[in-house]
Design an enzyme around this catalytic site. Structure first.
Site, PDB file in Angstrom:
ATOM      1  N   SER A   8       1.033  -1.389   0.383  1.00  0.00           N
ATOM      2  CA  SER A   8       0.021   0.219  -0.211  1.00  0.00           C
ATOM      3  C   SER A   8       1.191   1.558  -0.041  1.00  0.00           C
ATOM      4  O   SER A   8       2.235   1.612   0.934  1.00  0.00           O
ATOM      5  CB  SER A   8      -1.206  -0.513   1.066  1.00  0.00           C
ATOM      6  OG  SER A   8      -1.412  -1.272   1.278  1.00  0.00           O
ATOM      7  N   SER A 250       7.405   1.806  11.043  1.00  0.00           N
ATOM      8  CA  SER A 250       6.078   1.841  10.582  1.00  0.00           C
ATOM      9  C   SER A 250       6.966   2.580   9.325  1.00  0.00           C
ATOM     10  O   SER A 250       7.653   3.545   8.890  1.00  0.00           O
ATOM     11  CB  SER A 250       6.165   3.483  11.663  1.00  0.00           C
ATOM     12  OG  SER A 250       5.150   4.519  11.275  1.00  0.00           O
ATOM     13  N   LYS A 251       6.103   2.722   8.232  1.00  0.00           N
ATOM     14  CA  LYS A 251       6.316   3.705   6.647  1.00  0.00           C
ATOM     15  C   LYS A 251       5.854   4.536   7.062  1.00  0.00           C
ATOM     16  O   LYS A 251       6.781   5.465   6.373  1.00  0.00           O
ATOM     17  CB  LYS A 251       5.071   3.193   6.027  1.00  0.00           C
ATOM     18  CG  LYS A 251       5.002   1.749   5.505  1.00  0.00           C
ATOM     19  CD  LYS A 251       4.423   1.063   4.235  1.00  0.00           C
ATOM     20  CE  LYS A 251       3.284   0.377   4.192  1.00  0.00           C
ATOM     21  NZ  LYS A 251       2.742  -0.090   2.996  1.00  0.00           N
ATOM     22  N   ARG A 252       5.123   5.317   7.534  1.00  0.00           N
ATOM     23  CA  ARG A 252       4.784   6.472   8.001  1.00  0.00           C
ATOM     24  C   ARG A 252       5.697   7.871   8.205  1.00  0.00           C
ATOM     25  O   ARG A 252       6.245   8.647   8.324  1.00  0.00           O
ATOM     26  CB  ARG A 252       2.817   7.484   8.641  1.00  0.00           C
ATOM     27  CG  ARG A 252       2.379   6.546   7.329  1.00  0.00           C
ATOM     28  CD  ARG A 252       1.895   7.002   7.972  1.00  0.00           C
ATOM     29  NE  ARG A 252      -0.057   7.878   7.540  1.00  0.00           N
ATOM     30  CZ  ARG A 252       0.062   8.124   6.500  1.00  0.00           C
ATOM     31  NH1 ARG A 252      -0.097   7.923   5.488  1.00  0.00           N
ATOM     32  NH2 ARG A 252      -0.562   9.905   6.697  1.00  0.00           N
ATOM     33  N   GLY A 254       9.189   6.587   7.681  1.00  0.00           N
ATOM     34  CA  GLY A 254       9.890   6.220   6.986  1.00  0.00           C
ATOM     35  C   GLY A 254      11.243   5.892   7.876  1.00  0.00           C
ATOM     36  O   GLY A 254      12.526   5.449   7.573  1.00  0.00           O
TER      37      GLY A 254
END
Ligand code: GLU
Length: 471
Positions: A8, A250-252, A254
Site C-alpha cells: 500500500s 512504521s512506513k509513515r 520512514g
C-alpha cells in the site's frame, strides 16, 4: 504457483515490507511460477505522494523480475486497485444478491453512538447489524433517494471458522467476534479486507505471503471465498521485523527504509541477503548467498514463527562481505559515488587511497570519515600517542632509523615496506614496538590502514616533515 507483492503506498516501504517481497519472490521463482506486483491504493486518505515510484525503484534495484505488474501488465490487470473499482462493486453486489452482504445506510452519528455504547461497556465496537434487517422496500427507497451507503459482509454469529496457515498451522476463530465488516465504502472504494480477496482470486494467486497481523483477519477472507464458492490460496503468514529499538517499524515515520540505506551505500544484493535471513534460514546454514542461491534454497516451511529484529551492525557485516568481493574497478566506480571530499590529488593517488579501504569498508558513505586523515594537514600527537612514544627507550631509535632508511628511496609501497623491515633487522624490534612508533611519527595516529600504504599516501614530503620532529 503465482505469488504477489501487494504494498500500500501509504508511506515509504521499509525493510519489513521488502523482506515479505523477497519471500514471495523466492517462492514463486523456486517453482518457476510468476511474481506479481499489485498496488493496493484503496486507502486514498493515507496515500503518500511518491510512494509508488519508491516501490518500483526499490524492487528494480533489488533485482526483482516482476512478471506482471502496473508497468508490465499481464492478462490479469489492471494491477492498481484504484483502477479496479467496477470489479469490486460488481462482486459486492453479487454478495448482496446471495444474501451474504447487505447495504448499510447508517450515518456517522449512528455509528458514533454505537461506538460510544461499546466504549461504556468496555467492549470492542462491533456493528450491531441493524441494516441487515431492512426491508426490500426500504432499501429500494434509500437507493432511489441517493442515501449514501456502504456494503457490509454478513457474518455467521455462531460456530468457528478455520484458518490454515503453513507457518502457524490450523487456527479456529470464533465467528461471534467477527464484525460485519465493510466491503465497499460510501466513496465506492473497497476496503483492503474485501479487495485482497477479489484480487487474489481474479489474479489466480496460489500463495499469499503477508504479515502476521493479517492472520486473525483471514477468517473473514475465508468466509468471503466460501461465499463466492472460490478456492482459497495457501496462506503463509510471517512474523514481524522489529526495528533496532525493538518496536514496530512504521512506513509513515520512514523507519529503516531501503532507499535511505541505498543512499548511505548499502548494496541492494547485501540488503536482500541480510533481509532474507530475518526469520528464515537455509538448511545448509549458508550466510552469504546470491538471489539465485536464495531461490534455489528457499523453503517456506523454514520461515520462523517469532519476530526478528533489524540490526544495522549485522547488515554492515553483510555489506562488508559484498564490498570485499567486488572487483577493484567495480569498487572504485561504486565508492566514488559516495566520496564527497575535496582533494587536489591525482586520480592514481585517490584510487590507491580508496582501494586500501576496500577490505574494511562497511557502507559507501563511511569512506568520507575513513579517508579524512589523508586529506587534512592535521598532525597532532594525542596524549595517548605521546604516552606510547615515551613508553620504551628503543622507540626514538626506531623512528630515527626508519627516517634514515627512507630518506633516499624511490617512493613506492614496496620500498617503504622494505625500509620497515630493515629497521626490524637492525634494531631487533618487532610487532607493536616496530609498527606503532613509525605509524604515530609519520601519521600522528595509532590506527589506520596498512602501514606502508599509509606512509606512501601521506607522501614523501609530509612524512619527512613529520619525522623531522623526532631528530
Ligand atoms: N496492502 C497490504 C499491506 O501493505 C498487503 C497485505 C497483503 O499482502 O495482503 O500491508
Amino acid at each position: 504457483m503465482r505469488t504477489r507483492f501487494a504494498p500500500s503506498p501509504t508511506g515509504f516501504m521499509h525493510i519489513g515490507n521488502l523482506r515479505t517481497a523477497i519471500f514471495e519472490y523466492a517462492l514463486a521463482k523456486k517453482y518457476d511460477g510468476k511474481f506479481l506486483l499489485r498496488i493496493e491504493d484503496t486507502d486514498q486518505e493515507r496515500k503518500v505522494e511518491g510512494a509508488v515510484e519508491f516501490i518500483y525503484k526499490t524492487l528494480e534495484l533489488c533485482g526483482f523480475e516482476i512478471d506482471e505488474g502496473p508497468l508490465n501488465p499481464g492478462a490479469y490487470g489492471p494491477y492498481v486497485q484504484s483502477e479496479r473499482l467496477d470489479l469490486y462493486k460488481k462482486y459486492a453486489l453479487e454478495l448482496v444478491e446471495k444474501g451474504q452482504a447487505y447495504y448499510c445506510f447508517c450515518t456517522e452519528e449512528e455509528l458514533e453512538e454505537m461506538r460510544a455504547k461499546a466504549n461504556l461497556r468496555k467492549k470492542p465496537f462491533v456493528y450491531d447489524g441493524r441494516c441487515s434487517k431492512l426491508s426490500h422496500e426500504k432499501i429500494a427507497e434509500n437507493l432511489k433517494n441517493g442515501v449514501p451507503y456502504v456494503i457490509r459482509q454478513k457474518m455467521p454469529k455462531t460456530g468457528k471458522t478455520l484458518v490454515q496457515d503453513v507457518i502457524y498451522g490450523d487456527i479456529y476463530i470464533d465467528n461471534s467476534i467477527l464484525d460485519d465488516q465493510i466491503l465497499l465504502k460510501s466513496d465506492g472504494f473497497p476496503t483492503y479486507n474485501f479487495a485482497n480477496v477479489i484480487d487474489d482470486h481474479l489474479m489466480a494467486i496460489t500463495h499469499v505471503i503477508r504479515g502476521k497481523e493479517y492472520l486473525d483477519q483471514t477468517a473473514k477472507y475465508n468466509l468471503l471465498y466460501e461465499a463466492f464458492g472460490w478456492d482459497k490460496p495457501t496462506y503463509i503468514h510471517v512474523a514481524m521485523v522489529l526495528g533496532e529499538d525493538g518496536t514496530k517499524l512504521s512506513k509513515r515515520n520512514g523507519d529503516a527504509s531501503f532507499m535511505d540505506l541505498y543512499e548511505e551505500g548499502y548494496l541492494p544484493e547485501a540488503i536482500v541477503n541480510y533481509l532474507s535471513l530475518l526469520g528464515w534460514s537455509p538448511e545448509n546454514n549458508q550466510e552469504v548467498f546470491s538471489m539465485q542461491e536464495l531461490i534455489h534454497n528457499f523453503d517456506e516451511k523454514r520461515i520462523s514463527k517469532s519476530s526478528s529484529q533489524y540490526d544495522v551492525k549485522k547488515l554492515q557485516w553483510f555489506n562488508h562481505q559484498y564490498i570485499k568481493n567486488m572487483a577493484d574497478e567495480e569498487y572504485l566506480t561504486w565508492v566514488k559515488k559516495y566520496f564527497t571530499k575535496e582533494t587536489n590529488k591525482d586520480e592514481t593517488w585517490l584510487n590507491h587511497l580508496l582501494l586500501i579501504y576496500k577490505n574494511g569498508l562497511n557502507y559507501g558513505q563511511e569512506i568520507n570519515t575513513l579517508v579524512e586523515d589523508f586529506l587534512t594537514d592535521r598532525y597532532e600527537i594525542s596524549t595517548e600517542c605521546q604516552e606510547f612514544l615515551n613508553s620504551d627507550s628503543v622507540i626514538p631509535e626506531v623512528i630515527r632509523t626508519f627516517k634514515q632508511e627512507i630518506i633516499n628511496i624511490d617512493w613506492t609501497v614496496e620500498n617503504i615496506s622494505e625500509a620497515i623491515n630493515k629497521v626490524k633487522e637492525k634494531l631487533g624490534v618487532k610487532g607493536k614496538l616496530l609498527f606503532m612508533p613509525i605509524r604515530i611519527a609519520t601519521s600522528g595516529i595509532m590506527h589506520g590502514p596498512e602501514l606502508a600504504d599509509t606512509i606512501y599516501l601521506l607522501g614523501y614530503e609530509k612524512v619527512m616533515e613529520h619525522l623531522n620532529n623526532y631528530d
